[in-house]
Scaffold this motif. Sequence first.
Motif, PDB file in Angstrom:
ATOM      1  N   ALA A 109      24.865  43.798  51.349  1.00  0.00           N
ATOM      2  CA  ALA A 109      24.629  44.932  50.466  1.00  0.00           C
ATOM      3  C   ALA A 109      23.131  45.132  50.255  1.00  0.00           C
ATOM      4  O   ALA A 109      22.615  46.246  50.291  1.00  0.00           O
ATOM      5  CB  ALA A 109      25.334  44.698  49.126  1.00  0.00           C
ATOM      6  N   GLY A 110      22.414  44.002  50.083  1.00  0.00           N
ATOM      7  CA  GLY A 110      20.973  44.062  49.854  1.00  0.00           C
ATOM      8  C   GLY A 110      20.245  44.641  51.056  1.00  0.00           C
ATOM      9  O   GLY A 110      19.261  45.364  50.914  1.00  0.00           O
ATOM     10  N   LEU A 111      20.748  44.358  52.245  1.00  0.00           N
ATOM     11  CA  LEU A 111      20.089  44.828  53.466  1.00  0.00           C
ATOM     12  C   LEU A 111      20.340  46.312  53.717  1.00  0.00           C
ATOM     13  O   LEU A 111      19.459  47.046  54.107  1.00  0.00           O
ATOM     14  CB  LEU A 111      20.594  44.030  54.678  1.00  0.00           C
ATOM     15  N   PHE A 112      21.574  46.717  53.489  1.00  0.00           N
ATOM     16  CA  PHE A 112      21.954  48.070  53.899  1.00  0.00           C
ATOM     17  C   PHE A 112      21.825  49.121  52.813  1.00  0.00           C
ATOM     18  O   PHE A 112      21.409  50.229  53.069  1.00  0.00           O
ATOM     19  CB  PHE A 112      23.389  48.061  54.434  1.00  0.00           C
ATOM     20  N   LEU A 113      22.207  48.767  51.588  1.00  0.00           N
ATOM     21  CA  LEU A 113      22.250  49.789  50.548  1.00  0.00           C
ATOM     22  C   LEU A 113      20.897  50.433  50.242  1.00  0.00           C
ATOM     23  O   LEU A 113      20.813  51.645  50.123  1.00  0.00           O
ATOM     24  CB  LEU A 113      22.898  49.226  49.276  1.00  0.00           C
ATOM     25  N   PRO A 114      19.775  49.651  50.145  1.00  0.00           N
ATOM     26  CA  PRO A 114      18.486  50.294  49.833  1.00  0.00           C
ATOM     27  C   PRO A 114      18.102  51.328  50.877  1.00  0.00           C
ATOM     28  O   PRO A 114      17.503  52.352  50.561  1.00  0.00           O
ATOM     29  CB  PRO A 114      17.493  49.127  49.841  1.00  0.00           C
TER      30      PRO A 114
END
Lengths: 156, 179
Positions: A109-114
């Motif tokens: 989530a941290g890699l893709f969401l931003p």
Amino acid sequence: MDCRKAEELILSDYVDGELKGELLRVLEEHLHSCPACQALASQTVDLGQAVFGGAVSNPPERVWLAVRERISVGRSSLVERAQSWLILFFGEPRRVAFSVTLAMAVVVAGLFLPGMWHRPVAKNKDVVTTELMLASAGAFLADDDDTWADGLEYLL
Amino acid sequence: MERETIEKARAGDMGAFEAIYREHAGMVFGVALRIVGRVEDAEEVVQDVFVSVHRSLGHFQGKSSFKTWVYRIAVNMSLNILRRGRLARQSELRMPEGAEFEDGRNTFEDRLAVEEREVRVSELLELLSPDQRACMALRVSAGLSYEEIAQTLNVNINTVRTRLRRAREVLLKARAQRR
Ligand SMILES: [Zn+2]
């Protein structure tokens, strides 16, 4: 002491040599006067020995050779390494699987969401990827039959 | 196991690590065999356990005894293999051919008696839950005390006591029914 209490002690502490002091003395007194409990005690020992006792044999030499080989070649994969560390610190496979999945989910989530905020064009693709990864990570957990090692292998 | 040997092995001394293996492999094999029920699987457990022990020596802090620590890894890996194996083949348990009962008796009748015993043992083993097997193996095969079993399995002593008692009740009942 009655037979019921005696049986309870015979099936665990007594045959395992864990019974001490007064309780041991009282039980032994009962055993002297009760052939049934006496028989139970010897049957319990015999049966335990028959199934779990017996001579300890060493594993064949090829096992040591394989261990040495794996250590010296350093063939230990990332999965193996993670496996032994996790088993060491947590022990419980299923709990580990859950924590690992959660950690993976957070990382993913941290890699893709931003990225979604800055790249509107790629938005759909990213969302799909994230959802797919989360869904597949959850899939092995939902399936109660999978081992955590399989899950780990799958995730890594 | 001497601290010195562990320290040496930790520092990369393969001879010291071999000494650790030679001292513990038999007991790990015995316990694993009683939990997984198949020689091939037990050998796999021994292999995995010692590769893991070697890799994790740096993390062994001496809070528990070295023996308990090794057994904990062994039980966890055995239970793991058991779960995996049960999935693959609906648990066709087999005790060792020869490995455990090799005692120099070679006539056909003797061989037959040994095989009959193996079948009986596997049938009885299969009646027990994995947790019960682990407790019985640590107690009877490895000779650990209740306290040591509790530490190894990370459960309290009463749980150990209950599992052992239940396991024996199951075994006694099965034997009584057979007669
Ligand atoms: Zn009685």
